[in-house]
Design a protein around this motif. Sequence first.
Motif: not given
Length: 163
Positions: A133-135, A156-162
Amino acid sequence: MTTSLTIRPVHAQDAAELADLLNEIITRGSTTALQEPYTPDALAQAYLNGPQVHCCFVAEADAHLLGFQTLGRQDFLPDDIGDIGTFTRVGGIQRGIGSTLFAATTARARALGLTAINATIRGDNIGGLAFYSRMGFIDHEVVPAVPLKDGTPVDRIRKRLAL
């Protein structure tokens, strides 16, 4: 205490030390979905320099590897989205290692033409969720109740960074 942190691409000769680092994390449990130990060769194939690996960087200080970050391909993701994993030495002072690795990884991902990075984190890994989240990663998907080796269900939590 480390004197200076160096981030560099992984070398083949790093595999044994990184396997020990990762296996200690796996043995401790609770922060990684990985549950079976890795041999140096298996680790190299899966996360360091195998055909599914976009890139892997290591953090080194005082001639010791403190962590690594890998970016690879996963079958559940489109080809233009990389899948990231970050691993740092158990019991070490982790300040800045992950974020410094992340700067190198995102630069390489952009150079490769990737459009986003996926991170899949155990739902009970509070530190890992906070780090991504910080990233700048945002929640994208929840894979509910994935059983651990002992049968315990953990999301499992999938996070995404565009990019």
